[in-house]
Write an enzyme that holds these catalytic residues in place. Structure first.
Site, PDB file in Angstrom:
ATOM      1  N   ASP A   5       0.857  -1.194   0.000  1.00 35.57           N
ATOM      2  CA  ASP A   5       0.000   0.000   0.000  1.00 35.57           C
ATOM      3  C   ASP A   5       0.897   1.251   0.000  1.00 35.57           C
ATOM      4  O   ASP A   5       1.796   1.360   0.841  1.00 35.57           O
ATOM      5  CB  ASP A   5      -0.869  -0.053   1.270  1.00 35.57           C
ATOM      6  N   HIS A   6       0.672   2.145  -0.925  1.00 35.01           N
ATOM      7  CA  HIS A   6       1.444   3.398  -1.011  1.00 35.01           C
ATOM      8  C   HIS A   6       2.965   3.178  -1.050  1.00 35.01           C
ATOM      9  O   HIS A   6       3.707   3.821  -0.297  1.00 35.01           O
ATOM     10  CB  HIS A   6       1.100   4.355   0.145  1.00 35.01           C
ATOM     11  N   GLU A  24      -1.354   6.088  -8.430  1.00 37.16           N
ATOM     12  CA  GLU A  24      -2.152   7.127  -7.754  1.00 37.16           C
ATOM     13  C   GLU A  24      -1.971   8.489  -8.411  1.00 37.16           C
ATOM     14  O   GLU A  24      -0.859   8.892  -8.752  1.00 37.16           O
ATOM     15  CB  GLU A  24      -1.790   7.242  -6.266  1.00 37.16           C
ATOM     16  N   ASN A  63     -10.384   0.743  -0.068  1.00 32.72           N
ATOM     17  CA  ASN A  63      -9.436   0.480   1.006  1.00 32.72           C
ATOM     18  C   ASN A  63     -10.002   0.839   2.382  1.00 32.72           C
ATOM     19  O   ASN A  63     -10.526   1.935   2.568  1.00 32.72           O
ATOM     20  CB  ASN A  63      -8.176   1.331   0.807  1.00 32.72           C
TER      21      ASN A  63
END
Ligand code: 13P
Length: 284
Positions: free
Chosen positions: A82-83, A134, A230
């Site tokens: 994630d990220h 993103e 999410n």
């Protein structure tokens, strides 16, 4: 069953107009609660792991826990960074056994974000690993990443479409007004942005900051084209509130199992309610 890439279930979700949940894993109890809920409802899901959670759990434990969940459940489960903040951390996760990665280049310029995301896609695709990109910056606090409201930029649909065309990501997180963490009031979600982007690209739009978003807004987001949502904070709150209540009730507790068991049950209920809301029950 082995861990799978998000491409095993996201195209089906987009076509069927439902969303698959990314539930963040922060420790063993989170992982167990998430998979138990998904087994009960026969749903695919994504274990999201932030860089902070990775540091906390250790990459070997993280992969081993997710693999055990996939083997035990027989469900299609993706283990997803994630990220991810760099090409290097994405590759480290893939080498360790992750089946999916997010590269978050939203803090770079638009052109640089495209360039860096493309590199991750090229390498990941060769290994059968899915990639989330993103665009626009999502507000709120997640681990060490903190973005105040003022600096949270909504994604521009034309840029999002070009970003998809140039990078070929498997799903795209765009800033549409949600934020990480709980909301003081209600989020102001720009459904028009979701719809404009979703209509123009073949992959699902991802909604970050799913905690605390009213059910009706989630339904509208899915109808507009969100295929991955999410959730982290709501599980953290349920876990901590349950532990606090157990400790307040009995100051003599010292066996962690006595307070972690109800905490895990509380998280199972959160995850079940989200899976039902997202519409992914019986889609495994
Ligand atoms: P919440 O913690 O607000 O649910 O957001 C989770 C998330 O978007 C992880 O990337």
């Amino acid at each position: 069953m082995a861990l799978v890439s998000m491409n095993d279930f996201l195209p089906k979700a987009k076509a069927g107009k439902y969303a698959v949940g990314q539930f963040n894993m922060n420790n063993l109890e989170f992982a167990q609660a998430i998979v138990e809920a998904a087994i009960e409802l026969n749903s695919p899901f994504i274990y999201g792991v932030s860089e902070g959670a990775l540091k906390y759990m250790g990459i070997e434990f993280t992969v081993a826990i997710a693999e055990a969940a996939a083997k035990k459940s027989g469900l299609p489960i993706a283990l997803h960074l994630d990220h991810g903040s760099s090409f290097e951390v994405a590759m480290k996760c893939i080498r360790a056994g992750f089946s999916s990665v997010m590269f978050d280049g939203s803090h770079y310029s638009f052109e640089e974000n495209i360039r860096l995301t493309k590199e991750v896609v090229k390498a990941a695709r060769a290994m059968g690993v899915s990639v989330e990109g993103e665009l626009g910056t999502i507000g709120g606090v997640e681990d060490d990443i903190s973005v105040d409201e003022e600096h949270a930029n909504l994604a521009k649909p034309e840029e999002a479409i070009r970003f998809y065309e140039e990078t070929g990501v498997d799903c795209l997180a765009i800033a549409v007004g949600t934020a990480h963490g709980m909301y003081a009031g209600e989020p102001n979600i720009h459904f028009d942005i979701i719809e404009a982007v979703s209509k123009a690209i073949p992959v699902p739009v991802v909604l970050h900051g799913g905690s605390g978003v009213p059910d009706e807004m989630i339904r509208k987001s899915i109808a507009a084209g969100v295929g991955k949502i999410n959730v982290n904070t709501e599980n953290q709150v349920a876990c901590t509130e349950s532990i606090r209540a157990a400790l307040n009730k009995d100051a003599k507790i010292y066996d962690p199992r006595k307070y972690l068991t109800p905490a895990r049950s509380a998280m199972i209920e959160v995850v079940k309610s989200k899976i039902q809301l997202f519409g992914s029950s019986n889609q495994a």
